[in-house]
Design an enzyme around this catalytic site. Structure first.
Site, PDB file in Angstrom:
ATOM      1  CD  GLU A  53     -20.328  -0.939 -10.440  1.00 14.72           C
ATOM      2  OE1 GLU A  53     -20.875   0.414 -10.684  1.00 14.72           O
ATOM      3  OE2 GLU A  53     -19.341  -1.317 -10.322  1.00 14.72           O
ATOM      4  NE  ARG A  55     -18.112   1.991 -14.832  1.00 15.30           N
ATOM      5  CZ  ARG A  55     -17.561   2.184 -14.520  1.00 15.30           C
ATOM      6  NH1 ARG A  55     -17.083   2.146 -13.588  1.00 15.30           N
ATOM      7  NH2 ARG A  55     -16.657   3.114 -15.615  1.00 15.30           N
ATOM      8  CG  HIS A 143     -17.615   8.566  -7.903  1.00 20.76           C
ATOM      9  ND1 HIS A 143     -18.697   8.220  -8.291  1.00 20.76           N
ATOM     10  CD2 HIS A 143     -17.656   7.109  -7.663  1.00 20.76           C
ATOM     11  CE1 HIS A 143     -19.457   6.832  -8.226  1.00 20.76           C
ATOM     12  NE2 HIS A 143     -18.035   6.580  -7.933  1.00 20.76           N
ATOM     13  CE  LYS A 170     -19.916   3.884  -5.339  1.00 20.73           C
ATOM     14  NZ  LYS A 170     -19.328   3.665  -6.694  1.00 20.73           N
ATOM     15  CE  LYS A 314      11.835  -1.877  10.684  1.00 28.08           C
ATOM     16  NZ  LYS A 314      12.476  -3.079  10.482  1.00 28.08           N
ATOM     17  CG  ASN A 335      10.383  -4.948  14.843  1.00 31.26           C
ATOM     18  OD1 ASN A 335      10.569  -5.091  15.957  1.00 31.26           O
ATOM     19  ND2 ASN A 335      10.567  -6.000  14.398  1.00 31.26           N
ATOM     20  CG  ASP A 351      13.181  -5.587  13.135  1.00 23.80           C
ATOM     21  OD1 ASP A 351      12.708  -6.311  12.371  1.00 23.80           O
ATOM     22  OD2 ASP A 351      13.149  -4.334  12.300  1.00 23.80           O
ATOM     23  NE  ARG A 412      20.925   8.500   9.448  1.00 21.31           N
ATOM     24  CZ  ARG A 412      19.605   7.697  10.140  1.00 21.31           C
ATOM     25  NH1 ARG A 412      18.617   7.356   8.431  1.00 21.31           N
ATOM     26  NH2 ARG A 412      19.247   7.089  11.156  1.00 21.31           N
TER      27      ARG A 412
END
Length: 527
Positions: A53, A55, A143, A170, A314, A335, A351, A412
């Site tokens: 292409e 440009r 676009h 396109k 996960k 996983n 894992d 946690r």
């Protein structure tokens, strides 16, 4: 199909005859001068591109007649001329008549394709007076740099482009979420005319790699990393060498790694090379996913056959599975997800097997094999209480270790410690925690991962109380944590070893074939 490796680039022994699809690879050529463009075109040919292409809007000075003529005569590949104005994301800011004149001139002088924006096609056609070259195909493009419209809006857009007299349709949209790509695949696969349909940005990468599967006319591949003409373009070398682009077809099964971030993952290198080595018709890609439930709702066909899962999904993925194996259920993290022939999702956790095996091997070293695990009765400190942290805590507990969980948020850490019957610490307390010597340390967080390679979860001084340090991070292979552990005379186990170990079972679940263990080790030896 036979592939040989030459200087790191895979070449096809039987040339074009081995292609399973007709989708072209187009190299965007952007440069200040025509000479620079011609040099890049030679590179594009060597890299394996099918066309270039040009440009025109990137040229610093431009003489339409002589420049276009030179480019067409000297290009080693078919040419597509684009003269993108600023109002469509390009660099040309001059008057419209001159711009369209240059594209008509390219058509007249022998260009294979020209790209005219949908907003400009009526004016272009009016000035053409029906004198369209038989050789030159007109791509009419649109676009959208903001989002990806609804399926209905995309369908209407394609109809408008077709009605303009386009030889090839396109459009390029922007991915705000990876599920946006599904609408573009729907349009591509049902298109009755040649179509180029791209979704820009990292979340749109699938659209650029999978166009041969869904029937896209071409994809864009760059000559160098980062030298893109639109966001998210892969390199030609990645398309050919990593993603086996020429071998993709309608029946190719799709696999990938779901995560956020995910571009650092070495999984695509590993699985695609393994697929190619045995002729397995699959492709494995990085999948930047925000919402796993939405992802699985959207990509529910059998084509989307299996997934690895990494940080931070996960735990959330457990609820997306129709069935979860007992170990993964206990850990509360998955996983690996496989879509069964009935469309149901099965989740498991590979894992902890990969990590614990690698740690045991390192502790065992050259010692005679003892009965029981070398982890038995060891104090095993896990940094992190997410999916990988849970997996390692569970695995260590199963081997008879005494488990301690250290996490940024103490709550946690406490929750996980209660489940596995261990002790909890906040990460701030870790550097001063040394009730005994010869402890094991396992980092399961992303601390120290590229690009933040100077980060570490624990002070160097504290490492002398450990006999082994493991880090799940594998980019870089030797993190600051591991480097400082080595400097302190402590054994280390890298994330690469865990990565390879957990990949064996995933590969077998994905393909039904035995894992090529030596190949996996060889591929990862360079990292």
């Amino acid at each position: 199909m036979e592939l040989v490796v030459e200087s790191g680039v895979k070449k096809m022994e039987e040339g074009e005859a081995t292609r399973r699809n007709q989708t072209l690879i187009c190299a965007p050529i952007m440069a200040d001068t025509v000479d620079q463009m011609l040099n890049l075109m030679q590179k594009a040919k060597t890299s394996g591109a099918d066309l270039v292409e040009v440009r025109l809007d990137s040229l610093k000075s431009f003489n339409p007649q002589s420049n276009i003529n030179t480019i067409i005569k000297q290009s080693p590949l078919p040419t597509l001329f684009t003269y993108r104005p600023t109002w469509e994301g390009g660099q040309y800011a001059g008057d419209e008549a001159s711009r369209l004149d240059a594209l008509r001139l390219a058509m007249k002088l022998g260009a294979d394709y020209i790209d005219v924006e949908l907003k400009a096609i009526d004016e272009f056609n009016t000035a053409l007076h029906g004198n369209k070259s038989a050789k030159c195909k007109v791509i009419v493009s649109s676009h959208n740099y903001d989002n990806t419209p609804s399926s209905e809006e995309l369908g209407n857009l394609v109809a408008r482009i077709q009605a303009s007299g386009a030889d090839i349709v396109k459009f390029a949209t922007t991915a705000l979420d990876i599920t946006d790509v599904a609408r573009v695949f729907q349009i591509t696969v049902h298109s009755q005319v040649p179509i180029i349909a791209m979704v820009m940005g990292e979340k749109g990468l699938m659209s650029r790699i999978l166009c041969p599967k869904f029937g896209g006319y071409l994809t864009f591949g760059t000559l160098e990393v980062g030298k893109v003409s639109a966001p998210g373009q892969p390199t030609i070398e990645d398309l050919l060498s990593i993603y086996n682009f020429r071998q993709l077809g309608p029946d190719t099964r799709i696999f990938g790694i779901i995560g956020k971030p995910v571009s650092h993952s070495k999984s695509p290198l590993l699985y695609n090379e393994a697929f190619r080595s045995v002729g397995f018709n699959g492709i494995y890609m990085p999948l930047l996913v925000d919402d796993v439930a939405n992802f699985f709702r959207t990509y529910s066909s059998l084509d989307f056959a299996g997934f690895s899962c990494t940080i931070p999904h996960k735990e959330a993925i457990v609820d997306c599975c129709d069935e979860v194996n007992p170990t993964a259920k206990l850990i509360g993290a998955v996983n690996c997800v496989v879509r069964r022939p009935d469309g149901k999702l099965f989740g498991c956790n590979t894992d902890y097997v990969g990590a614990i095996s690698a740690i045991e091997e390192a502790l065992q070293g050259s010692q005679p094999i003892m009965s029981g695990s070398p982890l038995a009765r060891k104090l095993f400190v896990v940094i992190g209480a997410g999916g990988a942290g849970k997996a390692l805590a569970y695995g260590a507990k199963e081997k008879g270790a005494r488990v301690v969980i250290a996490n940024r948020t103490y709550e946690r850490a406490r929750e996980l410690a209660d489940v596995v019957g261990g002790q909890a610490l906040s990460l701030d307390e870790l550097s001063n925690f040394h009730p005994e010597n010869d402890m094991i340390l396992a980092n399961t967080t992303s601390i120290g991962m590229q690009p933040k390679v100077d980060d570490t979860p624990i002070s160097k001084e504290a490492l002398r109380y450990y006999s082994l340090v493991f880090d799940a991070v594998y980019t870089p292979k030797i993190t600051r944590l591991l480097r400082e552990a080595q400097e302190s005379g402590v054994k280390i186990v890298t994330g690469v070893e865990m990565f390879i170990g957990q990949a064996y079972e995933q590969y077998e679940r994905f393909t039904g074939l035995p894992a090529p263990k030596e190949l996996f080790k060889k591929i990862m030896a360079g990292y």
